[in-house]
Design a protein around this motif. Structure first.
Motif, PDB file in Angstrom:
ATOM      1  N   SER A   1       9.968  14.176  14.771  1.00  0.00           N
ATOM      2  CA  SER A   1      10.848  15.198  14.235  1.00  0.00           C
ATOM      3  C   SER A   1      10.086  16.511  14.246  1.00  0.00           C
ATOM      4  O   SER A   1       9.041  16.628  13.599  1.00  0.00           O
ATOM      5  CB  SER A   1      11.269  14.823  12.807  1.00  0.00           C
ATOM      6  OG  SER A   1      11.981  15.886  12.210  1.00  0.00           O
ATOM      7  N   GLN A   2      10.595  17.484  14.982  1.00  0.00           N
ATOM      8  CA  GLN A   2       9.912  18.769  15.114  1.00  0.00           C
ATOM      9  C   GLN A   2      10.781  19.862  14.509  1.00  0.00           C
ATOM     10  O   GLN A   2      11.968  19.964  14.800  1.00  0.00           O
ATOM     11  CB  GLN A   2       9.632  19.061  16.596  1.00  0.00           C
ATOM     12  CG  GLN A   2       8.848  20.347  16.822  1.00  0.00           C
ATOM     13  CD  GLN A   2       8.396  20.558  18.254  1.00  0.00           C
ATOM     14  OE1 GLN A   2       8.409  19.648  19.071  1.00  0.00           O
ATOM     15  NE2 GLN A   2       7.994  21.779  18.560  1.00  0.00           N
ATOM     16  N   LYS A   3      10.126  20.721  13.702  1.00  0.00           N
ATOM     17  CA  LYS A   3      10.829  21.812  13.050  1.00  0.00           C
ATOM     18  C   LYS A   3      10.022  23.094  13.100  1.00  0.00           C
ATOM     19  O   LYS A   3       8.779  23.027  13.038  1.00  0.00           O
ATOM     20  CB  LYS A   3      11.057  21.470  11.560  1.00  0.00           C
ATOM     21  CG  LYS A   3      11.902  20.290  11.291  1.00  0.00           C
ATOM     22  CD  LYS A   3      11.985  20.049   9.785  1.00  0.00           C
ATOM     23  CE  LYS A   3      12.819  18.802   9.504  1.00  0.00           C
ATOM     24  NZ  LYS A   3      12.876  18.531   8.050  1.00  0.00           N
TER      25      LYS A   3
ATOM     26  N   THR B   1       4.763  28.763  11.840  1.00  0.00           N
ATOM     27  CA  THR B   1       4.175  27.426  11.748  1.00  0.00           C
ATOM     28  C   THR B   1       5.211  26.395  12.147  1.00  0.00           C
ATOM     29  O   THR B   1       6.330  26.396  11.637  1.00  0.00           O
ATOM     30  CB  THR B   1       3.654  27.146  10.336  1.00  0.00           C
ATOM     31  OG1 THR B   1       2.585  28.050  10.043  1.00  0.00           O
ATOM     32  CG2 THR B   1       3.140  25.720  10.221  1.00  0.00           C
ATOM     33  N   ILE B   2       4.818  25.547  13.061  1.00  0.00           N
ATOM     34  CA  ILE B   2       5.686  24.498  13.591  1.00  0.00           C
ATOM     35  C   ILE B   2       5.189  23.150  13.074  1.00  0.00           C
ATOM     36  O   ILE B   2       3.981  22.907  13.059  1.00  0.00           O
ATOM     37  CB  ILE B   2       5.645  24.509  15.133  1.00  0.00           C
ATOM     38  CG1 ILE B   2       6.075  25.880  15.662  1.00  0.00           C
ATOM     39  CG2 ILE B   2       6.536  23.408  15.708  1.00  0.00           C
ATOM     40  CD1 ILE B   2       5.742  26.105  17.128  1.00  0.00           C
ATOM     41  N   GLN B   3       6.115  22.313  12.659  1.00  0.00           N
ATOM     42  CA  GLN B   3       5.748  21.025  12.093  1.00  0.00           C
ATOM     43  C   GLN B   3       6.229  19.888  12.979  1.00  0.00           C
ATOM     44  O   GLN B   3       7.336  19.955  13.535  1.00  0.00           O
ATOM     45  CB  GLN B   3       6.394  20.850  10.714  1.00  0.00           C
ATOM     46  CG  GLN B   3       6.016  21.883   9.688  1.00  0.00           C
ATOM     47  CD  GLN B   3       6.701  21.618   8.355  1.00  0.00           C
ATOM     48  OE1 GLN B   3       7.454  20.660   8.211  1.00  0.00           O
ATOM     49  NE2 GLN B   3       6.416  22.448   7.377  1.00  0.00           N
ATOM     50  N   CYS B   4       5.416  18.857  13.067  1.00  0.00           N
ATOM     51  CA  CYS B   4       5.815  17.628  13.742  1.00  0.00           C
ATOM     52  C   CYS B   4       5.513  16.432  12.858  1.00  0.00           C
ATOM     53  O   CYS B   4       4.370  16.260  12.410  1.00  0.00           O
ATOM     54  CB  CYS B   4       5.119  17.485  15.085  1.00  0.00           C
ATOM     55  SG  CYS B   4       5.936  18.402  16.402  1.00  0.00           S
ATOM     56  N   GLN B   5       6.532  15.646  12.629  1.00  0.00           N
ATOM     57  CA  GLN B   5       6.422  14.424  11.826  1.00  0.00           C
ATOM     58  C   GLN B   5       6.742  13.241  12.737  1.00  0.00           C
ATOM     59  O   GLN B   5       7.786  13.221  13.384  1.00  0.00           O
ATOM     60  CB  GLN B   5       7.414  14.480  10.659  1.00  0.00           C
ATOM     61  CG  GLN B   5       7.430  13.247   9.792  1.00  0.00           C
ATOM     62  CD  GLN B   5       6.220  13.183   8.872  1.00  0.00           C
ATOM     63  OE1 GLN B   5       5.919  14.130   8.159  1.00  0.00           O
ATOM     64  NE2 GLN B   5       5.529  12.055   8.886  1.00  0.00           N
ATOM     65  N   VAL B   6       5.842  12.264  12.743  1.00  0.00           N
ATOM     66  CA  VAL B   6       6.011  11.077  13.576  1.00  0.00           C
ATOM     67  C   VAL B   6       6.361   9.894  12.673  1.00  0.00           C
ATOM     68  O   VAL B   6       5.867   9.803  11.543  1.00  0.00           O
ATOM     69  CB  VAL B   6       4.726  10.774  14.367  1.00  0.00           C
ATOM     70  CG1 VAL B   6       4.980   9.696  15.415  1.00  0.00           C
ATOM     71  CG2 VAL B   6       4.199  12.029  15.027  1.00  0.00           C
TER      72      VAL B   6
ATOM     73  N   ILE C   1       8.560  27.937  24.464  1.00  0.00           N
ATOM     74  CA  ILE C   1       8.903  26.703  23.768  1.00  0.00           C
ATOM     75  C   ILE C   1       7.590  25.983  23.472  1.00  0.00           C
ATOM     76  O   ILE C   1       6.736  25.859  24.353  1.00  0.00           O
ATOM     77  CB  ILE C   1       9.824  25.815  24.616  1.00  0.00           C
ATOM     78  CG1 ILE C   1      11.140  26.533  24.895  1.00  0.00           C
ATOM     79  CG2 ILE C   1      10.079  24.479  23.909  1.00  0.00           C
ATOM     80  CD1 ILE C   1      12.040  25.791  25.867  1.00  0.00           C
ATOM     81  N   TYR C   2       7.455  25.529  22.246  1.00  0.00           N
ATOM     82  CA  TYR C   2       6.263  24.785  21.846  1.00  0.00           C
ATOM     83  C   TYR C   2       6.683  23.348  21.541  1.00  0.00           C
ATOM     84  O   TYR C   2       7.677  23.122  20.840  1.00  0.00           O
ATOM     85  CB  TYR C   2       5.607  25.434  20.624  1.00  0.00           C
ATOM     86  CG  TYR C   2       5.058  26.804  20.944  1.00  0.00           C
ATOM     87  CD1 TYR C   2       5.877  27.927  20.878  1.00  0.00           C
ATOM     88  CD2 TYR C   2       3.738  26.975  21.340  1.00  0.00           C
ATOM     89  CE1 TYR C   2       5.388  29.194  21.196  1.00  0.00           C
ATOM     90  CE2 TYR C   2       3.236  28.226  21.661  1.00  0.00           C
ATOM     91  CZ  TYR C   2       4.067  29.337  21.594  1.00  0.00           C
ATOM     92  OH  TYR C   2       3.587  30.580  21.916  1.00  0.00           O
ATOM     93  N   LEU C   3       5.934  22.402  22.078  1.00  0.00           N
ATOM     94  CA  LEU C   3       6.278  20.996  21.910  1.00  0.00           C
ATOM     95  C   LEU C   3       5.061  20.217  21.434  1.00  0.00           C
ATOM     96  O   LEU C   3       3.940  20.447  21.878  1.00  0.00           O
ATOM     97  CB  LEU C   3       6.757  20.376  23.222  1.00  0.00           C
ATOM     98  CG  LEU C   3       7.970  20.988  23.909  1.00  0.00           C
ATOM     99  CD1 LEU C   3       7.550  21.895  25.049  1.00  0.00           C
ATOM    100  CD2 LEU C   3       8.890  19.895  24.440  1.00  0.00           C
ATOM    101  N   CYS C   4       5.327  19.257  20.575  1.00  0.00           N
ATOM    102  CA  CYS C   4       4.288  18.309  20.213  1.00  0.00           C
ATOM    103  C   CYS C   4       4.572  16.992  20.929  1.00  0.00           C
ATOM    104  O   CYS C   4       5.702  16.716  21.341  1.00  0.00           O
ATOM    105  CB  CYS C   4       4.212  18.107  18.713  1.00  0.00           C
ATOM    106  SG  CYS C   4       5.717  17.475  17.975  1.00  0.00           S
ATOM    107  N   SER C   5       3.533  16.197  21.056  1.00  0.00           N
ATOM    108  CA  SER C   5       3.649  14.942  21.775  1.00  0.00           C
ATOM    109  C   SER C   5       2.657  13.939  21.214  1.00  0.00           C
ATOM    110  O   SER C   5       1.600  14.319  20.701  1.00  0.00           O
ATOM    111  CB  SER C   5       3.362  15.163  23.265  1.00  0.00           C
ATOM    112  OG  SER C   5       3.351  13.952  23.985  1.00  0.00           O
TER     113      SER C   5
ATOM    114  N   SER D   1      11.422  17.635  20.107  1.00  0.00           N
ATOM    115  CA  SER D   1      12.532  18.328  20.775  1.00  0.00           C
ATOM    116  C   SER D   1      12.204  19.777  21.103  1.00  0.00           C
ATOM    117  O   SER D   1      12.970  20.449  21.793  1.00  0.00           O
ATOM    118  CB  SER D   1      13.792  18.260  19.917  1.00  0.00           C
ATOM    119  OG  SER D   1      13.503  18.750  18.622  1.00  0.00           O
ATOM    120  N   GLY D   2      11.064  20.262  20.602  1.00  0.00           N
ATOM    121  CA  GLY D   2      10.626  21.603  20.955  1.00  0.00           C
ATOM    122  C   GLY D   2      11.044  22.659  19.939  1.00  0.00           C
ATOM    123  O   GLY D   2      12.044  22.501  19.224  1.00  0.00           O
TER     124      GLY D   2
END
Lengths: 112, 115
Positions: free
Chosen positions: A5-7, A20-25, A90-94, A105-106
């Motif tokens: 989940s990316q926000k 600040t971009i957050q990624c929750q796995v 666009i910034y993406l986590c992986s 989702s970016g």
């Protein structure tokens, strides 16, 4: 495979500010990766984030501009600091799993 | 470091025609290869991957890819293209190093489908 989940999904920011971009796995993962995709371009790796240690940055990316937090095995943040129009991307986590790689989702960032 | 090259920046095909998107890799050992698709305004979706074994890999949405070591290639194919296949396609290879096993992407191929 893992779900990320990316926000936020998108934001418009003023020059000189930070985002600040957050990624929750949904599962514990050792490494998380942050990518940038400039308009019309491919994905470029910014850094690799390991829990409990400093992130490893790729050539051309520095910690002062892209500080990364990795407080636990399911969460990471990327901050893009001192924004300029060139940061519009666009910034993406992986994350890597046994079966491959899953992407968030970016976050579409526009700097005005 | 491992790398991939996608020689074609843009490809246009007619709906119903066959498709082949090229990908060449640079790696001494057996690479771990992926194809992703990114539709406009969407995230990355995995089409298929190759780690080892059968060199012809089947993926989702009717796509397949063939690993050819002699040509250092991993080309993506589809026998009959649909208008909904119009998107950006990325080939990627796993880079193994001390920082982590991360993906390195090719430059991408934009597919346009003519009615």
């Amino acid at each position: 495979s893992a779900v990320i989940s990316q926000k936020p999904s998108r934001d418009i920011c003023q020059r000189g500010t930070s985002l600040t971009i957050q990624c929750q796995v949904d599962s514990q993962v050792t490494m998380m990766f942050w990518y940038r995709q400039q308009p019309g371009q491919s994905l470029t790796l910014i850094a690799t984030a390991n829990q409990g240690s400093e992130a490893t940055y790729e050539s051309g990316f520095v910690i002062d501009k892209f500080p990364i937090s990795r407080p636990n095995l399911t969460f990471s943040t990327l901050t893009v600091s001192n924004l300029s129009p060139e940061d519009s991307s666009i910034y993406l986590c992986s994350v890597g799993t046994g079966n491959g790689y899953t992407f968030g989702s970016g976050t579409r960032l526009t700097v005005v | 470091a491992q790398s991939v090259t996608q020689p074609d920046i843009h490809i246009t095909v007619s709906e119903g025609a066959s498709l082949e998107l090229r990908c060449n890799y640079s790696y001494g050992a057996t690479p771990y290869l992926f194809w992703y698709v990114q539709s406009p305004g969407q995230g990355l979706q995995l089409l298929l991957k190759y780690f080892s074994g059968d060199t012809l890999v089947q993926g989702i949405k009717g796509f397949e890819a063939e690993f050819k070591r002699s040509q250092s290639s991993f080309n993506l194919r589809k026998p009959s293209v649909h208008w909904s296949d119009a998107a950006e396609y990325f080939c990627a290879v796993v880079n193994f190093n001390n920082a982590g096993n991360m993906l390195t992407f090719g430059g991408g191929t934009r597919l346009m489908v003519k009615p």
